[in-house]
Design a protein around this motif. Sequence first.
Motif, PDB file in Angstrom:
ATOM      1  N   THR A 127       0.813  -1.230   0.000  1.00 37.26           N
ATOM      2  CA  THR A 127       0.000   0.000   0.000  1.00 37.26           C
ATOM      3  C   THR A 127       0.840   1.271   0.000  1.00 37.26           C
ATOM      4  OG1 THR A 127      -0.131  -0.040   2.427  1.00 37.26           O
ATOM      5  CG2 THR A 127      -1.891  -1.143   1.195  1.00 37.26           C
ATOM      6  N   ALA A 128       2.091   1.179   0.461  1.00 37.89           N
ATOM      7  CA  ALA A 128       2.954   2.369   0.545  1.00 37.89           C
ATOM      8  C   ALA A 128       4.359   2.017   0.081  1.00 37.89           C
ATOM      9  CB  ALA A 128       2.961   2.917   1.969  1.00 37.89           C
ATOM     10  N   PRO A 129       4.535   1.741  -1.211  1.00 36.67           N
ATOM     11  CA  PRO A 129       5.853   1.307  -1.700  1.00 36.67           C
ATOM     12  C   PRO A 129       6.946   2.357  -1.523  1.00 36.67           C
ATOM     13  CG  PRO A 129       4.350   1.759  -3.525  1.00 36.67           C
ATOM     14  CD  PRO A 129       3.528   1.783  -2.286  1.00 36.67           C
ATOM     15  N   HIS A 130       6.555   3.617  -1.266  1.00 38.27           N
ATOM     16  CA  HIS A 130       7.542   4.677  -1.065  1.00 38.27           C
ATOM     17  C   HIS A 130       8.186   4.604   0.318  1.00 38.27           C
ATOM     18  CE1 HIS A 130       3.862   6.080   0.861  1.00 38.27           C
ATOM     19  NE2 HIS A 130       4.631   6.808   1.643  1.00 38.27           N
ATOM     20  N   LEU A 131       7.634   3.798   1.216  1.00 39.41           N
ATOM     21  CA  LEU A 131       8.072   3.764   2.602  1.00 39.41           C
ATOM     22  C   LEU A 131       9.518   3.280   2.716  1.00 39.41           C
ATOM     23  CD1 LEU A 131       6.518   4.358   5.275  1.00 39.41           C
ATOM     24  CD2 LEU A 131       6.146   1.888   5.464  1.00 39.41           C
ATOM     25  N   VAL A 132      10.311   3.974   3.531  1.00 36.20           N
ATOM     26  CA  VAL A 132      11.665   3.530   3.869  1.00 36.20           C
ATOM     27  C   VAL A 132      11.583   2.847   5.232  1.00 36.20           C
ATOM     28  CG1 VAL A 132      14.038   4.233   4.341  1.00 36.20           C
ATOM     29  CG2 VAL A 132      12.710   5.416   2.569  1.00 36.20           C
ATOM     30  N   VAL A 133      12.014   1.598   5.292  1.00 38.49           N
ATOM     31  CA  VAL A 133      11.855   0.799   6.512  1.00 38.49           C
ATOM     32  C   VAL A 133      13.217   0.498   7.128  1.00 38.49           C
ATOM     33  CG1 VAL A 133      10.959  -1.340   7.495  1.00 38.49           C
ATOM     34  CG2 VAL A 133       9.741  -0.238   5.592  1.00 38.49           C
ATOM     35  N   TRP A 134      13.332   0.826   8.402  1.00 32.49           N
ATOM     36  CA  TRP A 134      14.524   0.504   9.205  1.00 32.49           C
ATOM     37  C   TRP A 134      14.099  -0.353  10.381  1.00 32.49           C
ATOM     38  CZ3 TRP A 134      18.946   4.393  10.232  1.00 32.49           C
ATOM     39  CH2 TRP A 134      19.331   5.033   9.046  1.00 32.49           C
ATOM     40  N   ASP A 135      15.066  -1.052  10.952  1.00 36.52           N
ATOM     41  CA  ASP A 135      14.844  -1.623  12.277  1.00 36.52           C
ATOM     42  C   ASP A 135      16.138  -1.575  13.067  1.00 36.52           C
ATOM     43  OD1 ASP A 135      16.324  -3.764  11.249  1.00 36.52           O
ATOM     44  OD2 ASP A 135      14.878  -5.304  11.843  1.00 36.52           O
ATOM     45  N   SER A 136      15.988  -1.568  14.390  1.00 40.56           N
ATOM     46  CA  SER A 136      17.117  -1.665  15.314  1.00 40.56           C
ATOM     47  C   SER A 136      16.905  -2.888  16.179  1.00 40.56           C
ATOM     48  CB  SER A 136      17.211  -0.427  16.214  1.00 40.56           C
ATOM     49  OG  SER A 136      17.665   0.708  15.513  1.00 40.56           O
ATOM     50  N   THR A 137      17.921  -3.725  16.283  1.00 43.53           N
ATOM     51  CA  THR A 137      17.832  -4.917  17.116  1.00 43.53           C
ATOM     52  C   THR A 137      18.962  -4.909  18.128  1.00 43.53           C
ATOM     53  OG1 THR A 137      18.971  -6.150  15.367  1.00 43.53           O
ATOM     54  CG2 THR A 137      16.576  -6.379  15.504  1.00 43.53           C
ATOM     55  N   HIS A 138      18.685  -5.538  19.273  1.00 42.47           N
ATOM     56  CA  HIS A 138      19.617  -5.480  20.400  1.00 42.47           C
ATOM     57  C   HIS A 138      20.151  -6.845  20.805  1.00 42.47           C
ATOM     58  CE1 HIS A 138      18.590  -1.202  21.655  1.00 42.47           C
ATOM     59  NE2 HIS A 138      17.716  -1.468  20.697  1.00 42.47           N
ATOM     60  N   LEU A 139      19.286  -7.864  20.812  1.00 35.26           N
ATOM     61  CA  LEU A 139      19.734  -9.187  21.234  1.00 35.26           C
ATOM     62  C   LEU A 139      18.747 -10.238  20.765  1.00 35.26           C
ATOM     63  CD1 LEU A 139      18.931  -9.802  25.000  1.00 35.26           C
ATOM     64  CD2 LEU A 139      17.839  -8.039  23.658  1.00 35.26           C
ATOM     65  N   PRO A 140      19.246 -11.447  20.442  1.00 34.85           N
ATOM     66  CA  PRO A 140      18.325 -12.551  20.124  1.00 34.85           C
ATOM     67  C   PRO A 140      17.856 -13.229  21.395  1.00 34.85           C
ATOM     68  CG  PRO A 140      20.592 -13.240  19.766  1.00 34.85           C
ATOM     69  CD  PRO A 140      20.649 -11.800  20.203  1.00 34.85           C
ATOM     70  N   GLU A 141      16.559 -13.518  21.471  1.00 41.33           N
ATOM     71  CA  GLU A 141      16.027 -14.235  22.635  1.00 41.33           C
ATOM     72  C   GLU A 141      16.412 -15.713  22.552  1.00 41.33           C
ATOM     73  OE1 GLU A 141      14.591 -12.851  25.118  1.00 41.33           O
ATOM     74  OE2 GLU A 141      14.310 -10.837  24.282  1.00 41.33           O
ATOM     75  N   HIS A 142      16.600 -16.300  23.734  1.00 41.34           N
ATOM     76  CA  HIS A 142      16.895 -17.733  23.775  1.00 41.34           C
ATOM     77  C   HIS A 142      15.757 -18.536  23.146  1.00 41.34           C
ATOM     78  CE1 HIS A 142      20.405 -17.138  26.181  1.00 41.34           C
ATOM     79  NE2 HIS A 142      19.745 -16.656  27.209  1.00 41.34           N
ATOM     80  N   ARG A 143      16.121 -19.598  22.473  1.00 37.14           N
ATOM     81  CA  ARG A 143      15.198 -20.580  21.879  1.00 37.14           C
ATOM     82  C   ARG A 143      14.434 -20.051  20.683  1.00 37.14           C
ATOM     83  NH1 ARG A 143      11.149 -23.013  25.406  1.00 37.14           N
ATOM     84  NH2 ARG A 143      10.915 -20.960  26.342  1.00 37.14           N
TER      85      ARG A 143
END
Length: 550
Positions: free
Chosen positions: A288-304
């Motif tokens: 619906t919004a192909p113009h959108l710029v998408v970022w993410d920030s991650t800190h740690l993977p959860e166990h399992r």
Amino acid sequence: MTGSTGVIQEAAAGRDVTVSLTPEGEQIWARLGDAWFAALIRAAHLAHPLRRVDLLLIPARGEPMSPPTEVLPGVPGNSFTQLGALGVISLSGDEQQPSVGRRAQVPDVALFDGESSFAFVDGRHGLRRRIGQVYGEVYRRAPLALDLFKQVRNARRPWLKGTHTRGAQALHPYLATHRPSPHQGRTGAWFALHWLESGGAESWAFESAQVAADLGYEVVITVDRCAPQRQLERALAITPHVYLAGNVLPWQDWSEFGVRLVEEHNIRLLHIHHSASAYQLLPLLRHTAPHLVVWDSTHLPEHRTGGFVRQSLEHSNLIDQHHVISPGLRDVYLLDAQIPAERVAYRPLIGLDGQDPGAQTGTPRQPDEPLRLGFLGRLAPQKRPFLFVDLVRRLHQADPSAFRFIMQGSGPLDDFVAQNIARAHLQSVIERRDWGPVDAFLADVDVLVVCSDNEGLTLTALEAAQHGVLVLSADVGSQVTVVAPDLVMPASPVAFLRQSSAVLQRLAHDQGLVDRLLDEQRHLHDDLRAHEPATTFIRRRYAEILKETA
């Protein structure tokens, strides 16, 4: 209604709002404030702008809070007789369309003030509730044995195996019979958070949202986890556009909510900070919004399970820029998941509030004074506060005059921690402090103890180093990046206690060793500061995105 109408009317975008409350509901409304309920109404309005909406306010008396649910409009009886509903909020709508009913979850006063119970297993009925009760009792009586079991269990299920191979493919515009009309308002930046509670991920989310606001974006903040949302005031200090969607919108509302949010606020940038709903919305938003710029920030993977890192990897082809805060995560993305290097940015969270290179340290410890040990953080299972209490017990028994102990923080395990301290007869040994200025805490300690069983690269370790405080940490995440090698302890609880006790007893009587380890720690942090700070990185990139839309 007898309450203030201004902020409520604004949240409903001019729709008629009617509120009825029980006596307890009036008390809770007064404690949480108009702005809290306005953020609830704001989310319900955006998800259902035309239909009448009835929100049944259901009290939450412990954590974790139950998610919001659908309810048949017009028949709320059971919500009051069985669930103790606090009242009803109604938004006017088109009477020709069917109305919408939702059970919105509201913390009671005790929960909001951190004085309520905590359940280890999210289950309110039958077997799951019983399992949670048993788990809590074991944690209360034998936390060390329970943690040993968890360590073994966590090691048996490598979450990364097969994660990326099940990921989404990239989605590109192919055909459209219409051309979207240009938006005349400010360019929007949407910051999708887990919740508005204290934590390192939330601190970074607030920092990045403030950067966007300072650059001129219209900032929008959403949460998708039902919680007391105690940091709402901090979010509102950045932007008035805060949506407590996690407390009012069930899953079936999120598609409409997300699409309308992008349209309403002219969103150009979406930055995901630990939001499961935002990840799940990405295919629809790319459509619906192909113009959108998408970022993410991650800190740690959860166990399992891998947690948010796993969701990030599985949606990677729908994300333009991954920001990771530690070398360990960088290697997961580049080497394990083989994400193209140009889409992965390792930028540590240096230079944030509390990390002033010129920060004042406390009064230097004299040779005849006790070594001051501190625990700082949210009292939650991940932080393993029981390990700090057990460490205090061992050190106090071994050498009562050599140490002083401070615990600062609060959280769902407050009662458990108090009981652990009482059972070990340490009430007069451990100084308990509620949340307060980190600077003041760090001025009163010589060694910060990080007991967590899972971390990325802790902000508290960075803050401690700036104050000349040594950090002793379990070997989790990328803590080895910022902790002197002799102070990196095994994550297994028994080995952690044994080795930590031994090294701390040496530190208490050997100032030369303290000075050497401080020097090693200083060199590690100098190496870390050689990297571009995350704030500098996002400020430059956010500005570029804003310029492209001008």
